[in-house]
Design a protein around this motif. Structure first.
Motif, short mmCIF file in Angstrom:
data_model
loop_
_atom_site.label_atom_id
_atom_site.label_comp_id
_atom_site.label_asym_id
_atom_site.label_seq_id
_atom_site.Cartn_x
_atom_site.Cartn_y
_atom_site.Cartn_z
N UNK A 1 -77.98 22.33 -10.81
CA UNK A 1 -79.13 21.71 -10.54
C UNK A 1 -79.68 22.04 -9.20
N UNK A 2 -78.79 21.82 -8.25
CA UNK A 2 -79.35 22.23 -6.72
C UNK A 2 -79.80 23.68 -6.43
N UNK A 3 -79.14 24.59 -7.12
CA UNK A 3 -79.57 25.87 -7.02
C UNK A 3 -80.86 26.22 -7.99
N UNK A 4 -80.97 25.57 -9.13
CA UNK A 4 -82.11 25.75 -9.83
C UNK A 4 -83.48 25.21 -9.04
N UNK A 5 -83.28 24.02 -8.27
CA UNK A 5 -84.45 23.23 -7.83
C UNK A 5 -84.70 24.23 -6.48
N UNK A 6 -83.75 24.75 -5.68
CA UNK A 6 -84.18 25.76 -4.84
C UNK A 6 -84.85 26.96 -5.42
N UNK A 7 -84.61 27.22 -6.52
CA UNK A 7 -85.50 28.52 -7.13
C UNK A 7 -86.70 28.07 -7.47
N UNK A 8 -87.05 26.86 -7.88
CA UNK A 8 -88.32 26.16 -8.18
C UNK A 8 -89.06 26.19 -6.72
N UNK A 9 -88.49 25.71 -5.84
CA UNK A 9 -89.20 25.63 -4.45
C UNK A 9 -89.64 27.06 -3.85
N UNK A 10 -88.95 28.18 -4.28
CA UNK A 10 -88.95 29.38 -3.75
C UNK A 10 -90.02 30.00 -4.46
N UNK A 11 -90.08 29.74 -5.77
CA UNK A 11 -91.15 30.41 -6.58
C UNK A 11 -92.37 29.72 -6.52
N UNK A 12 -92.56 28.67 -6.22
CA UNK A 12 -93.78 27.81 -5.93
C UNK A 12 -94.53 28.62 -4.46
N UNK A 13 -93.54 28.87 -3.76
CA UNK A 13 -94.15 29.45 -2.49
C UNK A 13 -94.30 31.01 -2.37
N UNK A 14 -93.20 31.55 -3.22
CA UNK A 14 -93.41 33.13 -3.32
C UNK A 14 -94.11 33.78 -4.22
N UNK A 15 -94.26 32.91 -5.53
CA UNK A 15 -94.90 33.40 -6.54
C UNK A 15 -96.18 32.94 -6.95
N UNK A 16 -96.27 31.65 -6.29
CA UNK A 16 -97.66 30.79 -6.39
C UNK A 16 -97.60 30.15 -7.88
N UNK A 17 -96.41 29.78 -8.20
CA UNK A 17 -96.32 29.28 -9.73
C UNK A 17 -96.24 27.90 -9.84
N UNK A 18 -96.58 27.25 -8.94
CA UNK A 18 -96.40 25.64 -8.93
C UNK A 18 -96.78 25.17 -10.31
N UNK A 19 -95.92 24.64 -11.23
CA UNK A 19 -96.41 23.95 -12.52
C UNK A 19 -96.50 25.28 -13.65
N UNK A 20 -96.63 26.41 -13.23
CA UNK A 20 -96.85 27.35 -14.52
C UNK A 20 -95.53 27.73 -15.06
#
Length: 484
Positions: free
Chosen positions: A120-139
């Motif tokens: 869970x903690x690892x996945x949450x970290x990947x979500x935050x990274x993707x929002x910042x790195x890929x610009x994928x927030x929500x998508x």
């Protein structure tokens, strides 16, 4: 709180048959508008009587009642014009809002804090990274697991974001395979609880290449309580199989399916084969040349773009790279008995398919599958930065030192971090990139600072996904764009 599947069912159950029929024809109008240049041209040429255009295409709604959808930025669903005077536009926007809410619930259903806290903690970290790195927030919904039920793909789309290889066979649903399949899905369900409902059964494969595909889906539903989404570029390949998928949808109705539409001719064939009502539970992903939607710059699409750019001596900025990958978790190929740990990243020379592979294992039995999953979790899903590896900021982040603070900027986010836990700048030490956590602690202790305070700062940066977890990415960015 309702599950994602329960919310999805209510989208249909709360509407009358007539309301669903109206919505289905609005949806078909939008499909034509998005994917068919001739349709858009005919509408603009018949502004005095656009209904004759829609009637020609079998669309039984008045286009004048949907004026905001085709005379404004109808692709930007979140930017809604005032449309109370256009009732059909209101119906469409209400539906889109419900579908966006369902998408968000699918992401939230991957929560595993109680049953698999490290995952869970690892996945949450990947979500935050993707929002910042890929610009994928929500998508990107970050499902925790995906299965491939064949090897390779028969379709061979030139733009395939995963560069699917040639078809080499499928995982047949026989007695032995069915036992292994149910065992593997059962392991995922027991280890990850309701988060296993986020799984699906394709990746760099075409679901319709496996004639037993629907039988695997039925097992998945019986074990997890959710019917996986299907995305196919070949809905007309095996009409009987497609009809069985429709029947599963009607029976369990957990999530929208998707048809990839490869051209305007393909759109015509799909619309001829299936009525608007048939496709109410199917999103048409327009991929043809006349579509208004852009393709992800990953996989084959990236290769084609880079070849054309090199031919014309045009520089393609690395930040344009993106991804169609969505899983932050396990990718399982049943044909090869292989499991990989993956997470989305912008496509790059190092990861051209738009996802990072952190580990790869093989299994023969459900017990071995469980053991390999647990081993991968133990090895890769660390809650703190490794004390023995260099601590560096993510390669895409621009670092700027300040007075008792520092700035980090990605293409999509900006962070201001307090840097007052030691007499020397921890941010500068990280930006240099040549200190491990242990060495960094020793440096600040020598300067009289609290090692615990520094450890807490590193923990916060790690949790936010701002520290590099794939060291080679830093060098890839330096090579392509210069040191930042």
């Amino acid at each position: 709180m309702p599950t994602a599947a329960e919310h999805y069912r209510k989208i249909f159950d709360r509407r009358t048959p007539q309301q669903l029929r109206t919505l289905a024809h609005i949806k078909r109008f939008m499909e034509r508008l998005t994917g068919d240049l001739a349709f858009r041209t005919e509408l603009n040429e018949n502004l005095d009587n656009p209904r004759k255009v829609t009637e020609h295409y079998g669309i039984e709604v008045d286009p004048l009642e949907m004026l905001p959808l085709w005379r404004r930025d109808y692709m930007n669903y979140r930017s809604k014009p005032e449309c109370s005077s256009w009732p059909l536009a209101v119906i469409w926007y209400e539906y889109i809002d419900e579908m966006i809410r369902h998408r968000d619930m699918l992401r939230d259903e991957g929560e595993m804090a109680m049953v698999a806290p490290r995952f869970h903690v690892w996945r949450e970290r990947q979500i935050r990274r993707c929002n910042s790195e890929v610009g994928s927030e929500g998508a990107i919904t970050h499902p925790i697991i995906a299965f491939e039920l064949s090897e390779g793909c028969t379709v061979g789309c030139w733009f395939c974001g995963l560069s699917a290889g040639r078809f080499k066979g499928y995982f047949e649903y026989n007695e032995e395979h069915a036992e292994l399949w149910r065992g593997v899905v059962g392991v995922a369900s027991k280890m990850f609880g309701s988060a296993a409902r986020t799984g699906f059964c394709y990746w760099a494969t075409e679901p319709m290449d496996n004639p037993d595909y629907d039988r695997f889906l039925s097992d998945y539903y019986q074990i997890t309580g959710a019917l996986p989404q299907t995305t196919t570029a070949a809905p007309l390949k095996d009409r009987a199989l497609t009809e069985r998928l429709f029947q599963l949808f009607d029976r369990y109705r957990s999530v929208t399916n998707r048809f990839s539409v490869l051209s305007t001719d393909h759109l015509n064939q799909i619309h001829a084969a299936f009525s608007p009502e048939d496709l109410m539970g199917v999103e048409l992903v327009q991929q043809g040349k006349e579509t208004l939607t852009a393709k992800a710059l990953a996989g084959r699409s990236r290769e084609v773009t880079l070849r054309a750019a090199n031919k014309d001596a045009i520089a393609v900025p690395e930040y344009r790279s993106t991804t169609i990958a969505c899983v932050s978790g396990f990718l399982v190929n049943m044909q090869q008995r292989r499991v990989q740990l993956v997470t989305p990243v912008p496509a790059s020379k190092r990861w051209p398919l738009g996802y990072r592979i952190l580990d790869e294992r093989f299994f023969k039995t459900p017990d071995e599958f469980r053991e390999e999953l647990q081993s991968i979790i133990d090895q890769h899903m660390r809650e703190s930065p490794s004390p023995h590896l260099p601590i560096r900021f993510r390669g895409d982040l621009h670092y700027e030192a300040g007075s008792r603070h520092f700035h980090l900027r990605s293409r999509y986010n900006e962070y201001v971090i307090l840097d007052d836990v030691a007499p020397i700048s921890v941010g500068d030490l990280i930006a240099c990139g040549d200190c491990t956590a242990s060495e960094m602690a020793a440096r600040v202790i020598a300067d009289g600072a609290s090692a615990l305070a520094v450890a807490n700062l590193l923990e916060e940066l790690h949790t936010e996904g701002l520290l590099e977890e794939d060291i080679d990415d830093r060098f890839a960015w330096q090579t392509s764009e210069g040191t930042r």
